[in-house]
Design a protein around this motif. Structure first.
Motif, PDB file in Angstrom:
ATOM      1  N   ARG A  76       0.842  -1.198   0.000  1.00 31.19           N
ATOM      2  CA  ARG A  76       0.000   0.000   0.000  1.00 31.19           C
ATOM      3  C   ARG A  76       0.874   1.243   0.000  1.00 31.19           C
ATOM      4  NH1 ARG A  76      -3.902  -1.552   4.913  1.00 31.19           N
ATOM      5  NH2 ARG A  76      -4.169  -3.725   4.310  1.00 31.19           N
ATOM      6  N   ARG A  77       0.401   2.244  -0.717  1.00 30.93           N
ATOM      7  CA  ARG A  77       1.119   3.520  -0.783  1.00 30.93           C
ATOM      8  C   ARG A  77       0.229   4.614  -0.221  1.00 30.93           C
ATOM      9  NH1 ARG A  77       3.803   2.487  -6.575  1.00 30.93           N
ATOM     10  NH2 ARG A  77       5.286   0.950  -5.816  1.00 30.93           N
ATOM     11  N   ALA A  78       0.831   5.435   0.622  1.00 32.59           N
ATOM     12  CA  ALA A  78       0.079   6.501   1.289  1.00 32.59           C
ATOM     13  C   ALA A  78      -0.250   7.623   0.314  1.00 32.59           C
ATOM     14  CB  ALA A  78       0.888   7.045   2.463  1.00 32.59           C
ATOM     15  N   ALA A  79      -1.459   8.147   0.441  1.00 33.22           N
ATOM     16  CA  ALA A  79      -1.912   9.291  -0.354  1.00 33.22           C
ATOM     17  C   ALA A  79      -2.004  10.511   0.551  1.00 33.22           C
ATOM     18  CB  ALA A  79      -3.269   8.993  -0.976  1.00 33.22           C
ATOM     19  N   SER A  80      -2.047  11.693  -0.047  1.00 32.69           N
ATOM     20  CA  SER A  80      -2.077  12.933   0.729  1.00 32.69           C
ATOM     21  C   SER A  80      -3.359  13.079   1.550  1.00 32.69           C
ATOM     22  CB  SER A  80      -1.908  14.141  -0.195  1.00 32.69           C
ATOM     23  OG  SER A  80      -2.964  14.172  -1.141  1.00 32.69           O
ATOM     24  N   ASP A  81      -4.423  12.359   1.176  1.00 28.05           N
ATOM     25  CA  ASP A  81      -5.686  12.468   1.919  1.00 28.05           C
ATOM     26  C   ASP A  81      -5.769  11.493   3.089  1.00 28.05           C
ATOM     27  OD1 ASP A  81      -6.059  10.015   0.719  1.00 28.05           O
ATOM     28  OD2 ASP A  81      -7.915  10.563  -0.319  1.00 28.05           O
ATOM     29  N   GLY A  82      -4.683  10.774   3.365  1.00 29.59           N
ATOM     30  CA  GLY A  82      -4.660   9.835   4.472  1.00 29.59           C
ATOM     31  C   GLY A  82      -5.009   8.412   4.074  1.00 29.59           C
ATOM     32  N   GLY A  83      -5.507   8.234   2.885  1.00 28.57           N
ATOM     33  CA  GLY A  83      -5.818   6.895   2.410  1.00 28.57           C
ATOM     34  C   GLY A  83      -4.559   6.176   1.957  1.00 28.57           C
ATOM     35  N   GLU A  84      -4.695   4.899   1.749  1.00 36.34           N
ATOM     36  CA  GLU A  84      -3.611   4.082   1.213  1.00 36.34           C
ATOM     37  C   GLU A  84      -4.151   3.336  -0.001  1.00 36.34           C
ATOM     38  OE1 GLU A  84      -0.885   2.627   4.852  1.00 36.34           O
ATOM     39  OE2 GLU A  84      -2.898   1.769   4.795  1.00 36.34           O
ATOM     40  N   TYR A  85      -3.352   3.296  -1.064  1.00 36.24           N
ATOM     41  CA  TYR A  85      -3.769   2.650  -2.299  1.00 36.24           C
ATOM     42  C   TYR A  85      -2.888   1.438  -2.580  1.00 36.24           C
ATOM     43  CZ  TYR A  85      -6.552   6.799  -3.122  1.00 36.24           C
ATOM     44  OH  TYR A  85      -7.474   7.805  -3.002  1.00 36.24           O
ATOM     45  N   ALA A  86      -3.529   0.389  -3.085  1.00 33.68           N
ATOM     46  CA  ALA A  86      -2.809  -0.819  -3.479  1.00 33.68           C
ATOM     47  C   ALA A  86      -3.294  -1.235  -4.859  1.00 33.68           C
ATOM     48  CB  ALA A  86      -3.052  -1.940  -2.477  1.00 33.68           C
ATOM     49  N   ARG A 111      -8.408   2.813   4.375  1.00 29.18           N
ATOM     50  CA  ARG A 111      -8.387   3.933   5.308  1.00 29.18           C
ATOM     51  C   ARG A 111      -8.516   3.367   6.730  1.00 29.18           C
ATOM     52  NH1 ARG A 111      -8.712   8.799   3.509  1.00 29.18           N
ATOM     53  NH2 ARG A 111      -9.953   8.271   1.685  1.00 29.18           N
ATOM     54  N   ASP A 112      -7.583   3.748   7.571  1.00 24.69           N
ATOM     55  CA  ASP A 112      -7.567   3.273   8.957  1.00 24.69           C
ATOM     56  C   ASP A 112      -7.620   1.748   9.040  1.00 24.69           C
ATOM     57  OD1 ASP A 112      -7.555   5.956   9.894  1.00 24.69           O
ATOM     58  OD2 ASP A 112      -9.741   6.047   9.687  1.00 24.69           O
ATOM     59  N   GLY A 113      -6.864   1.092   8.148  1.00 25.41           N
ATOM     60  CA  GLY A 113      -6.771  -0.356   8.176  1.00 25.41           C
ATOM     61  C   GLY A 113      -7.966  -1.096   7.598  1.00 25.41           C
ATOM     62  N   GLN A 114      -8.956  -0.368   7.088  1.00 16.33           N
ATOM     63  CA  GLN A 114     -10.161  -0.990   6.537  1.00 16.33           C
ATOM     64  C   GLN A 114     -10.248  -0.735   5.032  1.00 16.33           C
ATOM     65  OE1 GLN A 114     -12.410  -2.832   8.421  1.00 16.33           O
ATOM     66  NE2 GLN A 114     -10.884  -2.568  10.046  1.00 16.33           N
ATOM     67  N   GLU A 116     -11.905   0.415   2.044  1.00 14.05           N
ATOM     68  CA  GLU A 116     -13.004   1.367   1.840  1.00 14.05           C
ATOM     69  C   GLU A 116     -13.612   1.254   0.438  1.00 14.05           C
ATOM     70  OE1 GLU A 116     -12.867   6.042   1.587  1.00 14.05           O
ATOM     71  OE2 GLU A 116     -12.710   5.367   3.673  1.00 14.05           O
ATOM     72  N   ALA A 117     -12.778   0.969  -0.552  1.00 17.29           N
ATOM     73  CA  ALA A 117     -13.280   0.862  -1.920  1.00 17.29           C
ATOM     74  C   ALA A 117     -12.356  -0.049  -2.719  1.00 17.29           C
ATOM     75  CB  ALA A 117     -13.346   2.240  -2.568  1.00 17.29           C
ATOM     76  N   GLU A 118     -12.956  -0.718  -3.703  1.00 23.19           N
ATOM     77  CA  GLU A 118     -12.204  -1.609  -4.572  1.00 23.19           C
ATOM     78  C   GLU A 118     -12.797  -1.496  -5.972  1.00 23.19           C
ATOM     79  OE1 GLU A 118     -10.965  -6.308  -4.739  1.00 23.19           O
ATOM     80  OE2 GLU A 118     -12.723  -5.721  -3.595  1.00 23.19           O
ATOM     81  N   GLU A 119     -11.931  -1.474  -6.957  1.00 27.67           N
ATOM     82  CA  GLU A 119     -12.395  -1.363  -8.334  1.00 27.67           C
ATOM     83  C   GLU A 119     -11.538  -2.260  -9.214  1.00 27.67           C
ATOM     84  OE1 GLU A 119     -12.655   2.279 -11.423  1.00 27.67           O
ATOM     85  OE2 GLU A 119     -13.507   2.658  -9.437  1.00 27.67           O
TER      86      GLU A 119
END
Length: 169
Positions: A76-86, A111-114, A116-119
């Motif tokens: 996962r890579r951190a984003a500026s909005d606090g989310g993490e993307y994989a 987000r926060d270990g959960q 949140e969205a998948e596409e």
């Protein structure tokens, strides 16, 4: 049809992605139309054999194992909005006659270990060899075409992963 003409068009890492061969030919014609007289097109393309993961599937025996299973998402890579993307991807199909590979890409937002969205989306990639793309660019009306290897101003070699086309309207 854009409202103005341009002196330079850059096409970097996008030619042949998500389009058909006919659309790619049309794109080159439109690039030519959108340039000012004397304008320059710079277009890079990864050579088909540069990606060893895809290139192996050009062989009939290897294609029999497709589609690949979807791997676990990468780091996962951190984003500026606090989310993490994989991201994860798998090869669905390779057609060497059409010079096309089809991949499936999965993106996850955590987000926060959960989760949140998948596409998940499919993308078709058309591969072009250097001489083929040179002819397509010339047929679109470009002239004074020069080809460089690996994004430096030198003649391309078989060891280069990219070719860069510089052409004039």
């Amino acid at each position: 049809e854009l409202p103005r003409r341009y002196r330079t068009l850059f096409v970097c890492g996008a030619f042949g992605l998500g389009s058909s061969r006919q659309q790619d030919v049309e794109a080159l014609r439109r690039f030519h139309d959108q340039l000012e007289p004397g304008g320059t097109l710079l277009l890079d393309a990864e050579v088909p054999y540069a990606d060893a993961r895809l290139w192996r599937y050009w062989r009939k025996e290897e294609r029999a194992s497709l589609p690949e299973p979807m791997p676990s998402p990468g780091k996962r890579r951190a984003a500026s909005d606090g989310g993490e993307y994989a991201l994860a991807s798998r090869v669905l199909d390779v057609d060497p006659l059409e010079q096309r590979s089809s991949l499936e890409m999965r993106a996850e937002l955590w987000r926060d270990g959960q989760l949140e969205a998948e596409e998940t989306r499919r993308i078709d990639i058309h591969h072009y060899f250097a001489d083929e793309l040179r002819l397509m660019i010339e047929r679109a009306g470009f002239r004074d075409l020069v080809v460089h290897g690996d994004h430096v101003e030198v003649e391309p070699t078989p060891d280069d992963d990219f070719v860069v086309f510089v052409a004039t309207k």
